[in-house]
Design a protein around this motif. Structure first.
Motif, short mmCIF file in Angstrom:
data_model
loop_
_atom_site.label_atom_id
_atom_site.label_comp_id
_atom_site.label_asym_id
_atom_site.label_seq_id
_atom_site.Cartn_x
_atom_site.Cartn_y
_atom_site.Cartn_z
N ASP A 82 0.83 -1.21 0.00
CA ASP A 82 0.00 0.00 0.00
C ASP A 82 0.86 1.26 0.00
O ASP A 82 0.57 2.23 -0.71
N GLU A 138 2.58 1.71 -3.40
CA GLU A 138 1.57 2.11 -4.39
C GLU A 138 1.18 3.58 -4.18
O GLU A 138 0.86 4.29 -5.14
N SER A 139 1.21 4.05 -2.92
CA SER A 139 0.86 5.44 -2.63
C SER A 139 1.95 6.43 -3.02
O SER A 139 1.73 7.64 -2.99
#
Length: 341
Positions: free
Chosen positions: A141, A144-145
């Motif tokens: 996460d 991906e951020s």
């Protein structure tokens, strides 16, 4: 100026349990200081006092009485008794930042590109301790951020499993693409530390925070001198509250980095002393929040933005609580922004 301070305790609730090698937090308590004056009724300032249970040097019986005494002393004198509060860094931080907010009449306590919403502060993406699956999901996460610096808290699950998570990142991203930091929170024993550091070094890490428990200066100095992974001190700084003790610690251990948390390490005044001593010894440093609400986080970020420090900072904790204070701090990509335009 005739000051008045009102104290408001508040329990902050974590959105999900925050795991460290010292245990798991589900809530924590803060005391908010609201500063006002009859001489200037349109101004006010707020600061946060947030000692961490079982960690802060001022997590002691009688804390609220000491807080009330410090506030009374300030309203009587109009000055913060810095030397008298060295052993209470969270109280010092709360008073300092309430006064800075009052004097600026704004949550933007300094005029910087950050405070004007023109520049963000680079931050690391923090991976909390959990199961292998949970930590792997957090890593995915964060990447991906848009985070380019990932910090993993290690020491809670099997060490080989933690290495596997780090190895999976390294197989996909070089150290130029993703910077990796780990925080052991003192989880290694002195006897096993070097073996584990040698294994971690294969993964081209930026640094490791507090590989062994604080207070073992000789063992830590040996690690700092010979570890293939640069050593960063965090808990080690807690309780070293005088300028003399700070000089003694840094001269003896000579780490590669120190990590500064104003609520733990002396308020803004005390952390400025740490920075001065570190720079004289060519020791790197960065600034981190210590699970404060957005009131404390904003004050730390505003102060951090006054320095020319290009390293990713540890300021990505604003989304931890269900009942946080609403202040315009926003994480976009791998940067923290204030009042973004």
């Amino acid at each position: 100026m005739h000051y008045k301070i009102e104290v408001y305790p508040r329990d902050l609730h974590f959105k999900k349990p925050a795991g460290t090698s010292r245990g798991t937090y589900t809530e924590r308590k803060s005391w908010f200081l609201v500063l006002s004056s009859k001489d200037d009724p349109d101004r006010w300032g707020v600061g946060e006092c947030a000692p961490l249970p079982n960690l802060s040097c001022d997590d002691v019986p009688g804390y609220e009485e000491m807080l009330a005494k410090a506030c009374q002393n300030f309203t009587n004198t109009g000055k913060i008794d810095i030397d008298g509060l060295r052993d209470y860094p969270s109280i010092l931080f709360g008073l300092e930042t309430a006064l800075l907010h009052f004097e600026a009449n704004s949550f933007n306590m300094w005029d910087t590109p950050f405070s004007r919403g023109e520049a963000g502060i680079p931050i690391n993406g923090l991976i909390w301790m959990g199961s292998y699956e949970d930590m792997s999901r957090q890593v995915a996460d964060k990447i991906e951020s848009g985070f380019r610096c990932i910090k993993l808290k290690i020491g809670a699950i099997d060490f080989d499993k933690e290495l596997e998570i780090l190895r999976l990142i390294r197989e996909q991203f070089s150290s130029e693409e993703i910077e990796l930091r780990v925080d052991a929170n003192g989880a290694f024993s002195p006897n096993e530390a070097m073996t584990k550091l040698n294994r971690l070094a294969e993964l081209d890490l930026h640094s490791i925070e507090q590989p062994i428990r604080a207070g073992q200066w000789e063992d830590m100095a040996l690690l700092a001198a010979s570890s293939p992974v640069p050593i960063a001190l965090d808990e080690e700084l807690i309780g070293c509250n005088t300028p003399e003790k700070k000089k003694e610690l840094l001269s003896f251990i000579n780490p590669q980095y120190i990590i500064l948390k104003p609520s733990l390490h002396g308020g803004l005044y005390g952390c400025s002393e740490w920075i001065k001593e570190a720079q004289e010894r060519q020791i790197g440093w960065w600034i981190t929040s210590a699970l404060e609400s957005n009131v404390g986080l904003n004050a730390i970020a505003q102060w951090c933005a006054t320095f020319d420090n290009p390293l990713p900072q540890g300021l990505g904790t604003g989304g931890l609580f269900t009942n946080n204070i609403d202040i315009p701090l926003v994480v976009k990509g791998d940067r923290l922004w204030s009042n973004p335009k």
